[in-house]
Design an enzyme around this catalytic site. Sequence first.
Site, PDB file in Angstrom:
ATOM      1  N   HIS A  56       0.845  -1.194   0.000  1.00  0.00           N
ATOM      2  CA  HIS A  56       0.000   0.000   0.000  1.00  0.00           C
ATOM      3  C   HIS A  56       0.885   1.249   0.000  1.00  0.00           C
ATOM      4  O   HIS A  56       2.098   1.171   0.218  1.00  0.00           O
ATOM      5  CB  HIS A  56      -0.967   0.014   1.202  1.00  0.00           C
ATOM      6  CG  HIS A  56      -0.307   0.159   2.530  1.00  0.00           C
ATOM      7  ND1 HIS A  56      -0.131  -0.892   3.399  1.00  0.00           N
ATOM      8  CD2 HIS A  56       0.224   1.235   3.148  1.00  0.00           C
ATOM      9  CE1 HIS A  56       0.480  -0.467   4.480  1.00  0.00           C
ATOM     10  NE2 HIS A  56       0.721   0.817   4.359  1.00  0.00           N
TER      11      HIS A  56
HETATM   12  P1  TYD Z   1      -1.776  -2.427   7.497  1.00  0.00           P
HETATM   13  O1  TYD Z   1      -1.318  -1.004   7.607  1.00  0.00           O
HETATM   14  O2  TYD Z   1      -2.488  -2.830   6.248  1.00  0.00           O
HETATM   15  O3  TYD Z   1      -0.498  -3.405   7.743  1.00  0.00           O
HETATM   16  P2  TYD Z   1       0.710  -3.885   6.801  1.00  0.00           P
HETATM   17  O4  TYD Z   1       0.935  -2.862   5.776  1.00  0.00           O
HETATM   18  O5  TYD Z   1       1.850  -4.044   7.746  1.00  0.00           O
HETATM   19  O6  TYD Z   1       0.342  -5.217   6.214  1.00  0.00           O
HETATM   20  O7  TYD Z   1      -2.652  -2.770   8.774  1.00  0.00           O
HETATM   21  C1  TYD Z   1      -3.092  -4.067   9.049  1.00  0.00           C
HETATM   22  C2  TYD Z   1      -4.450  -3.983   9.699  1.00  0.00           C
HETATM   23  O8  TYD Z   1      -4.380  -3.257  10.935  1.00  0.00           O
HETATM   24  C3  TYD Z   1      -5.491  -3.264   8.847  1.00  0.00           C
HETATM   25  O9  TYD Z   1      -6.724  -3.983   8.998  1.00  0.00           O
HETATM   26  C4  TYD Z   1      -5.641  -1.907   9.462  1.00  0.00           C
HETATM   27  C5  TYD Z   1      -5.281  -2.152  10.918  1.00  0.00           C
HETATM   28  N1  TYD Z   1      -4.601  -0.988  11.529  1.00  0.00           N
HETATM   29  C6  TYD Z   1      -5.290  -0.189  12.419  1.00  0.00           C
HETATM   30  O10 TYD Z   1      -6.457  -0.404  12.749  1.00  0.00           O
HETATM   31  N2  TYD Z   1      -4.639   0.891  12.974  1.00  0.00           N
HETATM   32  C7  TYD Z   1      -3.353   1.181  12.661  1.00  0.00           C
HETATM   33  O11 TYD Z   1      -2.778   2.179  13.196  1.00  0.00           O
HETATM   34  C8  TYD Z   1      -2.655   0.347  11.725  1.00  0.00           C
HETATM   35  C9  TYD Z   1      -1.230   0.615  11.345  1.00  0.00           C
HETATM   36  C10 TYD Z   1      -3.312  -0.729  11.175  1.00  0.00           C
END
Ligand code: TYD
Length: 138
Positions: A56
Amino acid sequence: MSMNKTFDRPTIIHFNKIGNSSIGFISIAENSILPFDIKRVYWTYFTPQDVIRGHHAHKDLQQILFAVNGSIEVELITKEKETLKFNLSNPSEGLYLPPMCWRTLQFSHSAVLLCLASEEYTESDYIRSKEEFLKLIA
Ligand code: TYD
């Protein structure tokens, strides 16, 4: 507001290390020395080595990523369309990410990612489609 310079590009920030190898070290991040004021801190852990996280970009969010344990391979596509790779493995170094960086992350065994973020969590700040990201930077 932080008074410090911000960066337009992904940049490794070197933090001071207090201590020595016989007792260990402390590194400190406080708003007065950061390119943005911290509004959120999160950490990611127990990620299996064969999983690639991320996939992302963020529209406005700025972040500083640390591997506080283990090592983390970070691959980026910047808004200038450059592909960059960083191997984070030094707990005293943080990777500053400006907005609009597509990222993937691969963790070594037991690696822990710490993230300092400039904004609270908002799903609408995410770009989760690579196709959409590539269109936005075209
Ligand atoms: P995401 O940022 O997509 O993680 P990565 O890029 O490491 O795979 O986040 C994973 C999940 O956690 C997603 O469902 C959103 C949730 N999340 C929150 O609720 N609050 C936050 O501050 C973060 C970073 C993620």
